[in-house]
Design an enzyme around this catalytic site. Structure first.
Site, short mmCIF file in Angstrom:
data_model
loop_
_atom_site.label_atom_id
_atom_site.label_comp_id
_atom_site.label_asym_id
_atom_site.label_seq_id
_atom_site.Cartn_x
_atom_site.Cartn_y
_atom_site.Cartn_z
N VAL A 124 0.83 -1.20 0.00
CA VAL A 124 0.00 0.00 0.00
C VAL A 124 0.87 1.25 0.00
CG1 VAL A 124 -1.79 1.28 1.24
CG2 VAL A 124 -1.88 -1.23 1.17
N ARG A 164 11.65 0.20 7.90
CA ARG A 164 12.44 -0.50 8.90
C ARG A 164 13.92 -0.48 8.57
NH1 ARG A 164 8.94 -6.03 10.19
NH2 ARG A 164 7.14 -4.98 11.14
N ARG A 165 14.24 -0.57 7.27
CA ARG A 165 15.62 -0.61 6.83
C ARG A 165 15.80 0.29 5.62
NH1 ARG A 165 16.89 -6.73 5.58
NH2 ARG A 165 18.83 -5.73 4.88
N GLU A 181 -10.97 5.81 5.46
CA GLU A 181 -11.77 5.12 4.45
C GLU A 181 -11.14 3.77 4.06
OE1 GLU A 181 -14.69 4.11 2.66
OE2 GLU A 181 -14.89 6.30 2.61
N VAL A 207 -11.72 -0.12 5.82
CA VAL A 207 -12.83 -1.06 5.59
C VAL A 207 -13.05 -1.22 4.09
CG1 VAL A 207 -15.26 -1.56 5.99
CG2 VAL A 207 -13.94 -0.34 7.74
N GLY A 240 -11.15 -1.81 1.42
CA GLY A 240 -10.23 -1.31 0.40
C GLY A 240 -10.73 -0.08 -0.33
N ILE A 279 -13.50 0.42 -1.81
CA ILE A 279 -14.95 0.65 -1.80
C ILE A 279 -15.28 1.81 -0.87
CG2 ILE A 279 -17.20 -0.38 -1.35
CD1 ILE A 279 -15.88 -3.12 -1.71
N ASP A 295 -10.25 -10.26 11.27
CA ASP A 295 -10.20 -9.10 10.37
C ASP A 295 -11.59 -8.55 10.11
OD1 ASP A 295 -8.64 -7.56 8.07
OD2 ASP A 295 -10.43 -8.42 7.15
N LYS A 334 -13.48 -4.77 11.19
CA LYS A 334 -14.21 -3.91 10.26
C LYS A 334 -15.67 -3.75 10.67
CE LYS A 334 -11.10 -5.35 6.56
NZ LYS A 334 -10.90 -6.23 5.38
#
Length: 438
Positions: free
Chosen positions: A21, A52-53, A134, A137, A139, A141, A206, A210
């Protein structure tokens, strides 16, 4: 927000996380900079990306990378923080630091929001900052903003959705291939639809996170993941799909949030996640593969359906950028988006007091009087039977009962009574039936 000469100064953005993402968010910010500037009313400038790196080769100017997320959030030239790390810590501390510094936050972190929305929303309110989510929940949509804004003047009665692409892919594959759960799960892992450890998806965690967010928005009440009843799909079998087909149904993992009103007019919220039979004519029945869909039922608007890509780097980044543009516009023009609405403060109904319909499949002895004995067990707990049929003979005799709406606790008590009957060899499965008006 101007630079003192009447021109809008650049809006500085910090991105926390550079996975699928985060990579897409940075790409869109870079590739569509001129479009975003025109839409916002000011340049939107990427100030840095926390990783992180920094010794890993990436398609980005290395000078933008940093391992010090706290310092990046604290920079004076950062106005908006985009959090796409995931998990609870350190995102919680980083988001709070941003909000306490008056910076707006855009996040896709459903696990964090499901448990800490209140804390984050209060920080945003105190410091007049925006908190947008947004992407948390379903993606790409758009369902969060419609609940917060488009339906703000309406009374939402029910929200039901398929909000986890992994489980929907598995169930769709089980249905189309007449295959068992374990076989399809391995296929989903090989194709990248399921994680090596799929627990969060297949056991409903998951979807429950949501559901908590959706219930909070729909009913103006603070709901956490702990308030959501949860069951996963790991016990669903190919036989369940055969039964569903005989009923004119399919099987879906549903997130259900609804307003319950008792005979005295007292209102409560039910928020739950579990696999259920739904009729083939229901709008969610045709949602297949890794797609998501959410149906909202409101008093004035009626039934609305939102459908599309529920996960993935690009779809989720689309939702993130939508929030980012809104937050940036507010910075330019001095406005602020709507905050948390919890005025209703409705109590949450325990699952035992939540009514629905049930499909009960039991193996019985093939002899006279069994049906009346089983029917008496349902009547003892005041559960009305809609249909009953016998399948097979001899040692393979089964009774399949479909009930009218009844409280979950009454059904659980009935199952215990059935299990003690001499004529009932075993209760093979109990699956809820949703999407009917009976």
């Amino acid at each position: 927000m101007t630079d003192g000469r009447g021109f809008a100064r650049p809006i500085g953005v910090a991105v926390l996380g550079f996975g699928n993402v985060g990579t897409e968010v940075v790409r869109i910010l870079t590739d569509h900079a001129s479009d975003l500037e025109a839409r916002v009313g000011a340049p939107v400038v990427l100030r840095g990306v926390a990783v992180r790196r920094t010794d890993v080769e990436r398609q980005i100017d290395p000078d933008l990378l940093t391992t010090d997320a706290e310092a990046l959030v604290a920079r004076d030239d950062v106005d908006i923080v985009v959090e796409v790390i995931g998990g609870i810590d350190p995102p919680r501390e980083l988001i709070l630091a941003a909000l306490n510094g008056g910076k707006s936050v855009v996040t896709a972190n459903k696990a964090l929001l499901a448990d800490y929305t209140g804390e984050l929303a209060e920080a945003a309110e105190r410091h007049r900052a925006d908190l947008y989510f947004e992407a948390a929940v379903a993606g790409a949509i758009p369902v969060v903003r419609p609940l917060m804004q488009s339906l703000a003047g309406d009374r939402v009665e029910r929200v039901v959705g398929i909000v986890n692409g992994t489980t929907n892919f598995i169930l769709s594959a089980m249905e189309s291939g007449d295959a068992d759960y374990e076989v399809v799960l391995k296929e989903a892992q090989q194709l990248g639809y399921a994680e090596a450890d799929p627990t969060a998806d297949v056991e409903g965690y998951d979807a429950a996170a949501k559901a908590a967010i959706l219930a909070s928005l729909a009913f103006h009440t603070r709901v956490t993941a702990a308030d959501v009843y949860r069951e996963g799909i790991s016990n669903i079998t190919s036989e369940d799909f055969q039964t569903a087909k005989a009923l004119g149904c399919t099987v879906k993992l549903l997130a259900l949030c609804e307003r319950l009103v008792d005979s005295d007019g007292k209102e409560r919220i039910s928020a739950r996640v579990y696999p259920a039979f739904i009729p083939l004519e229901h709008p969610l029945a045709s949602v297949s593969g890794a797609f998501n869909a959410v149906v909202v039922e409101a008093e004035a608007a009626g039934r609305l359906m939102f459908y599309g890509q529920g996960a993935g780097g690009a779809p989720t980044a689309s939702a993130v950028l939508g929030d980012l543009v809104m937050a940036a516009r507010n910075k330019v023009y001095g406005g602020r988006g709507p905050g948390e609405s919890t005025y209703a403060k409705l109590p949450t109904a325990p699952i035992g007091e939540t009514p629905t319909r049930y499909h009960v499949n039991m193996q019985v002895t093939d002899r006279a009087g069994v049906l009346s004995t089983v029917a008496a067990a349902f009547a003892e707990h005041e559960i009305s039977i809609s249909t009953v049929r016998q399948e097979g003979t001899g040692n393979d005799a089964r009774l399949v009962v479909v009930t009218h709406r009844a409280a979950d606790q009454d059904l659980a008590d009935t199952v215990r009574t059935l299990a003690d009957l001499e004529s009932v060899i075993s209760v093979n499965s109990v699956i809820r039936l949703e999407g009917t008006s009976v």
